[in-house]
Motif scaffolding. Structure first.
Motif, PDB file in Angstrom:
ATOM      1  N   ARG A 196       0.812  -1.214   0.000  1.00  0.00           N
ATOM      2  CA  ARG A 196       0.000   0.000   0.000  1.00  0.00           C
ATOM      3  C   ARG A 196       0.848   1.268   0.000  1.00  0.00           C
ATOM      4  N   ASN A 197       2.154   1.107   0.195  1.00  0.00           N
ATOM      5  CA  ASN A 197       3.034   2.282   0.247  1.00  0.00           C
ATOM      6  C   ASN A 197       3.121   2.959  -1.114  1.00  0.00           C
ATOM      7  N   GLU A 198       3.056   4.259  -1.135  1.00  0.00           N
ATOM      8  CA  GLU A 198       3.059   5.029  -2.374  1.00  0.00           C
ATOM      9  C   GLU A 198       4.278   4.745  -3.229  1.00  0.00           C
ATOM     10  N   ALA A 207      13.935   1.075   1.228  1.00  0.00           N
ATOM     11  CA  ALA A 207      14.736   0.743   2.416  1.00  0.00           C
ATOM     12  C   ALA A 207      14.013   0.977   3.729  1.00  0.00           C
ATOM     13  N   ARG A 208      13.321   2.118   3.868  1.00  0.00           N
ATOM     14  CA  ARG A 208      12.728   2.430   5.173  1.00  0.00           C
ATOM     15  C   ARG A 208      11.583   1.481   5.534  1.00  0.00           C
ATOM     16  N   PRO A 209      10.558   1.321   4.694  1.00  0.00           N
ATOM     17  CA  PRO A 209       9.523   0.343   5.051  1.00  0.00           C
ATOM     18  C   PRO A 209      10.052  -1.093   5.058  1.00  0.00           C
ATOM     19  N   GLY A 210      11.067  -1.359   4.221  1.00  0.00           N
ATOM     20  CA  GLY A 210      11.661  -2.689   4.220  1.00  0.00           C
ATOM     21  C   GLY A 210      12.294  -3.015   5.561  1.00  0.00           C
ATOM     22  N   ALA A 211      12.946  -2.018   6.167  1.00  0.00           N
ATOM     23  CA  ALA A 211      13.563  -2.225   7.478  1.00  0.00           C
ATOM     24  C   ALA A 211      12.499  -2.491   8.539  1.00  0.00           C
ATOM     25  N   ALA A 217       1.106 -10.402  12.131  1.00  0.00           N
ATOM     26  CA  ALA A 217       1.857  -9.173  12.399  1.00  0.00           C
ATOM     27  C   ALA A 217       2.338  -8.536  11.099  1.00  0.00           C
ATOM     28  N   ILE A 218       2.767  -9.361  10.168  1.00  0.00           N
ATOM     29  CA  ILE A 218       3.205  -8.845   8.869  1.00  0.00           C
ATOM     30  C   ILE A 218       2.034  -8.177   8.157  1.00  0.00           C
ATOM     31  N   GLY A 219       0.881  -8.846   8.147  1.00  0.00           N
ATOM     32  CA  GLY A 219      -0.290  -8.277   7.499  1.00  0.00           C
ATOM     33  C   GLY A 219      -0.703  -6.962   8.114  1.00  0.00           C
ATOM     34  N   ASP A 220      -0.672  -6.887   9.441  1.00  0.00           N
ATOM     35  CA  ASP A 220      -1.022  -5.636  10.136  1.00  0.00           C
ATOM     36  C   ASP A 220      -0.033  -4.537   9.769  1.00  0.00           C
ATOM     37  N   GLY A 221       1.258  -4.895   9.704  1.00  0.00           N
ATOM     38  CA  GLY A 221       2.276  -3.909   9.383  1.00  0.00           C
ATOM     39  C   GLY A 221       2.120  -3.363   7.975  1.00  0.00           C
ATOM     40  N   ILE A 222       1.876  -4.247   7.022  1.00  0.00           N
ATOM     41  CA  ILE A 222       1.715  -3.822   5.631  1.00  0.00           C
ATOM     42  C   ILE A 222       0.457  -2.974   5.487  1.00  0.00           C
ATOM     43  N   ALA A 223      -0.625  -3.363   6.179  1.00  0.00           N
ATOM     44  CA  ALA A 223      -1.869  -2.593   6.100  1.00  0.00           C
ATOM     45  C   ALA A 223      -1.716  -1.175   6.639  1.00  0.00           C
ATOM     46  N   SER A 224      -0.791  -1.023   7.598  1.00  0.00           N
ATOM     47  CA  SER A 224      -0.591   0.301   8.206  1.00  0.00           C
ATOM     48  C   SER A 224       0.483   1.122   7.492  1.00  0.00           C
ATOM     49  N   GLY A 225       1.104   0.538   6.445  1.00  0.00           N
ATOM     50  CA  GLY A 225       2.088   1.273   5.680  1.00  0.00           C
ATOM     51  C   GLY A 225       3.524   1.108   6.121  1.00  0.00           C
ATOM     52  N   LEU A 226       3.787   0.170   7.028  1.00  0.00           N
ATOM     53  CA  LEU A 226       5.171  -0.103   7.465  1.00  0.00           C
ATOM     54  C   LEU A 226       5.899   1.164   7.879  1.00  0.00           C
TER      55      LEU A 226
END
Length: 235
Positions: free
Chosen positions: A151-153, A158-162, A221-230
């Protein structure tokens, strides 16, 4: 998760060599034979027979060799080259040499077959020594998978990947990530460089495959993180 009991089978840190500096299959054979001989698991007949045979390619970068002669104690030696190489166009990333003196060795081969049939051979190629031993000596639950849409624009840079890697490192289970809209190749979920290299853009589907005792909470936890934009938020 239950560990299969084995009283005499030899498979431990002293029969593993996971960063061999070679690009020669024959050298890997010699290294494995040397480890087995040092533990008294084989005799000269095994060494002569095994070294004279070309190992069997099992696929997924994994090769196997054994011998009909000279099996004294059931044992397994495993060598992995530091960098995979090709033999006749086929990748070599791990060689397992097995001394089969009783059913315990056959059980290990069954574990290997199960991993390969589930397309999980890569787990053996990236596991640490303790992890590799666990993969071959324990009954494990079937891997669990979950697909999530980025969902990230600007995608997973690197930042959301971390942030994603830090979420994953809170759990023990093995995990791989595949960009279903990219190359389709699985990458370790614990490596920031490999996560970024997936080239995941906004709208791409990522498939996470987790194996282990905490696979379910890890995937949630991964799904929640991705949904919130990491860590970047989403519109």
């Amino acid at each position: 998760m239950e560990t299969r009991p084995h009283s005499q089978l030899i498979l431990d840190a002293d029969t593993l060599l996971l960063d061999a500096e070679t690009r020669d299959l024959a050298v890997l054979q010699a290294l494995n034979i040397g480890m087995l001989k040092a533990r008294g698991a084989i005799d000269d007949a095994f060494a002569h027979s095994a070294s004279g045979q070309h190992p069997n390619n099992l696929g997924q970068g994994i090769w196997l060799n054994d011998s009909l002669d000279g099996n004294l104690i059931s044992a397994v030696a495993i060598s992995r080259p530091r960098e995979p190489f090709l033999v006749n166009g086929q990748p070599v990333a791990l060689l397992m040499t097995v001394s089969v003196a009783d059913d315990e060795a056959l059980w290990i081969l069954g574990r290997l077959s199960s991993l390969l049939s589930q397309q999980q051979g890569e787990r053996l190629l990236r596991a640490c020594p303790a992890g590799l031993l666990a993969l071959l000596t324990r009954d494990e639950a079937a891997p669990q998978t979950a697909d999530f849409v980025v969902r990230n624009e600007y995608g997973i840079h690197a930042r959301p990947g971390a942030v994603l890697v830090n979420i994953i490192k809170q759990f023990k289970s093995d995990i791989t990530v595949t960009n279903l809209d990219g190359t389709g190749r699985a990458a370790s979920g614990r490596s920031l460089m490999k996560i970024v290299a997936l080239g995941a853009k906004k709208g791409h589907r990522l498939r996470f495959t987790a194996c282990g005792e905490d696979a379910s909470p890890m995937l949630k936890a991964i799904g929640d993180g991705i949904a919130s934009g990491l860590g970047e938020g989403v519109a």
